[in-house]
Design a protein around this motif. Structure first.
Motif, mmCIF file in Angstrom:
data_model
loop_
_atom_site.group_PDB
_atom_site.id
_atom_site.type_symbol
_atom_site.label_atom_id
_atom_site.label_comp_id
_atom_site.label_asym_id
_atom_site.label_seq_id
_atom_site.Cartn_x
_atom_site.Cartn_y
_atom_site.Cartn_z
ATOM 1 N N ILE A 17 -35.168 38.711 36.959
ATOM 2 C CA ILE A 17 -35.896 39.321 38.064
ATOM 3 C C ILE A 17 -37.159 38.515 38.332
ATOM 4 O O ILE A 17 -37.968 38.302 37.433
ATOM 5 C CB ILE A 17 -36.285 40.772 37.723
ATOM 6 C CG1 ILE A 17 -35.032 41.593 37.395
ATOM 7 C CG2 ILE A 17 -37.085 41.403 38.861
ATOM 8 C CD1 ILE A 17 -35.330 42.895 36.687
ATOM 9 N N LEU A 18 -37.335 38.089 39.576
ATOM 10 C CA LEU A 18 -38.554 37.433 40.016
ATOM 11 C C LEU A 18 -39.370 38.461 40.771
ATOM 12 O O LEU A 18 -38.872 39.094 41.707
ATOM 13 C CB LEU A 18 -38.229 36.248 40.938
ATOM 14 C CG LEU A 18 -39.416 35.574 41.601
ATOM 15 C CD1 LEU A 18 -40.329 34.900 40.566
ATOM 16 C CD2 LEU A 18 -38.954 34.574 42.651
ATOM 17 N N ILE A 19 -40.627 38.639 40.369
ATOM 18 C CA ILE A 19 -41.517 39.606 41.009
ATOM 19 C C ILE A 19 -42.595 38.828 41.758
ATOM 20 O O ILE A 19 -43.304 38.024 41.158
ATOM 21 C CB ILE A 19 -42.141 40.552 39.970
ATOM 22 C CG1 ILE A 19 -41.034 41.256 39.170
ATOM 23 C CG2 ILE A 19 -43.060 41.567 40.657
ATOM 24 C CD1 ILE A 19 -41.534 42.003 37.952
ATOM 25 N N ARG A 20 -42.711 39.092 43.066
ATOM 26 C CA ARG A 20 -43.686 38.424 43.905
ATOM 27 C C ARG A 20 -44.646 39.455 44.497
ATOM 28 O O ARG A 20 -44.314 40.625 44.604
ATOM 29 C CB ARG A 20 -43.000 37.683 45.061
ATOM 30 C CG ARG A 20 -41.920 36.732 44.608
ATOM 31 C CD ARG A 20 -41.317 35.930 45.735
ATOM 32 N NE ARG A 20 -40.651 36.765 46.754
ATOM 33 C CZ ARG A 20 -39.922 36.273 47.755
ATOM 34 N NH1 ARG A 20 -39.754 34.959 47.880
ATOM 35 N NH2 ARG A 20 -39.350 37.076 48.633
ATOM 36 N N GLY A 21 -45.824 39.001 44.881
ATOM 37 C CA GLY A 21 -46.787 39.884 45.522
ATOM 38 C C GLY A 21 -48.159 39.249 45.527
ATOM 39 O O GLY A 21 -48.385 38.213 44.906
ATOM 40 N N LEU A 94 -32.328 38.952 41.107
ATOM 41 C CA LEU A 94 -33.010 39.869 42.023
ATOM 42 C C LEU A 94 -34.437 39.381 42.255
ATOM 43 O O LEU A 94 -35.096 38.925 41.319
ATOM 44 C CB LEU A 94 -33.047 41.280 41.419
ATOM 45 C CG LEU A 94 -33.760 42.377 42.211
ATOM 46 C CD1 LEU A 94 -33.012 42.685 43.507
ATOM 47 C CD2 LEU A 94 -33.887 43.641 41.362
ATOM 48 N N VAL A 95 -34.899 39.521 43.498
ATOM 49 C CA VAL A 95 -36.286 39.252 43.843
ATOM 50 C C VAL A 95 -36.912 40.583 44.237
ATOM 51 O O VAL A 95 -36.361 41.312 45.073
ATOM 52 C CB VAL A 95 -36.402 38.237 45.001
ATOM 53 C CG1 VAL A 95 -37.850 38.080 45.438
ATOM 54 C CG2 VAL A 95 -35.809 36.892 44.588
ATOM 55 N N VAL A 96 -38.041 40.900 43.616
ATOM 56 C CA VAL A 96 -38.773 42.131 43.923
ATOM 57 C C VAL A 96 -40.092 41.744 44.576
ATOM 58 O O VAL A 96 -40.874 40.997 43.992
ATOM 59 C CB VAL A 96 -39.027 42.969 42.648
ATOM 60 C CG1 VAL A 96 -39.871 44.194 42.975
ATOM 61 C CG2 VAL A 96 -37.717 43.363 41.988
ATOM 62 N N ASP A 97 -40.310 42.241 45.789
ATOM 63 C CA ASP A 97 -41.557 41.985 46.496
ATOM 64 C C ASP A 97 -42.423 43.238 46.446
ATOM 65 O O ASP A 97 -41.981 44.323 46.848
ATOM 66 C CB ASP A 97 -41.294 41.587 47.951
ATOM 67 C CG ASP A 97 -40.770 40.171 48.074
ATOM 68 O OD1 ASP A 97 -41.174 39.311 47.252
ATOM 69 O OD2 ASP A 97 -39.966 39.906 48.982
ATOM 70 N N LEU A 122 -35.593 43.464 46.777
ATOM 71 C CA LEU A 122 -36.067 44.844 46.775
ATOM 72 C C LEU A 122 -37.547 44.819 47.116
ATOM 73 O O LEU A 122 -38.291 43.999 46.579
ATOM 74 C CB LEU A 122 -35.838 45.462 45.394
ATOM 75 C CG LEU A 122 -36.288 46.895 45.176
ATOM 76 C CD1 LEU A 122 -35.489 47.856 46.047
ATOM 77 C CD2 LEU A 122 -36.121 47.269 43.699
ATOM 78 N N VAL A 123 -37.980 45.716 47.986
ATOM 79 C CA VAL A 123 -39.388 45.821 48.355
ATOM 80 C C VAL A 123 -39.914 47.144 47.813
ATOM 81 O O VAL A 123 -39.344 48.201 48.092
ATOM 82 C CB VAL A 123 -39.580 45.746 49.888
ATOM 83 C CG1 VAL A 123 -41.038 45.942 50.250
ATOM 84 C CG2 VAL A 123 -39.057 44.419 50.420
ATOM 85 N N ALA A 134 -40.531 52.355 39.905
ATOM 86 C CA ALA A 134 -40.092 50.963 40.018
ATOM 87 C C ALA A 134 -38.955 50.609 39.061
ATOM 88 O O ALA A 134 -37.951 50.030 39.494
ATOM 89 C CB ALA A 134 -41.270 50.011 39.843
ATOM 90 N N PRO A 135 -39.043 50.928 37.755
ATOM 91 C CA PRO A 135 -37.933 50.567 36.861
ATOM 92 C C PRO A 135 -36.589 51.176 37.278
ATOM 93 O O PRO A 135 -35.554 50.512 37.208
ATOM 94 C CB PRO A 135 -38.384 51.084 35.497
ATOM 95 C CG PRO A 135 -39.878 51.081 35.577
ATOM 96 C CD PRO A 135 -40.181 51.483 36.998
#
Length: 147
Positions: A17-21, A94-97, A122-123, A134-135
């Motif tokens: 999982i990549l988390i961006r923000g 998965l990418v989570v923004d 996923l946003v 979130a989890p």
């Protein structure tokens, strides 16, 4: 081709999982929370090095930051000292923004384009994260078929 992204990266249930923000949005905190689960592991914080390998996008930490995480108000800490397992790399699934606000009933987000690959996205807005959902939403997103 290799790119370096600002974000956090972890593994949950074997899925990367990549988390961006934005800065201060909670990327590192969410990655630690997910990595601390029984089926989780931490991969990287702040600078995520992504490359194509064998038809997948593989993420790993920048060498200068491997095994370390910034916790706001605590500084840069060793992930191992926190009792969280660490992995040297993962295939991204998965990418989570992370965003401040999203519509009450949004349309499903389009995929994230990383190095020419379309990854599920996923946003999550601040309210969802503050509620502790979130989890659960990330686990549900990982069950959906890849675009």
């Amino acid at each position: 081709m290799t790119i370096t992204l600002h974000g956090a990266c972890c593994v949950l249930g074997g899925a990367g999982i990549l988390i961006r923000g934005e800065s201060g949005s909670g990327k590192s905190s969410l990655a630690l929370l997910l990595a601390a689960a029984a089926d989780g592991a931490f991969v990287a914080d702040d600078r995520i090095v992504c490359a194509v390998a064998g038809g997948d996008v593989v993420a790993r930490p920048h060498a200068a930051l491997a095994g370390r995480v910034e916790v706001r108000g605590q500084g840069i800490l060793s992930v191992a000292d926190l009792g969280v397992p660490v992995r040297p790399e993962t295939i991204l699934n998965l990418v989570v923004d992370l965003v401040d606000v999203s519509p009450r009933l949004p349309k499903p987000p389009g995929p994230a384009d990383l190095l020419g690959f379309q990854l599920p996205r996923l946003v999550l807005d601040h309210g969802v994260r503050a509620a502790g959902l979130a989890p659960l939403l990330i686990r549900a997103a990982l069950q959906k078929p890849r675009p």
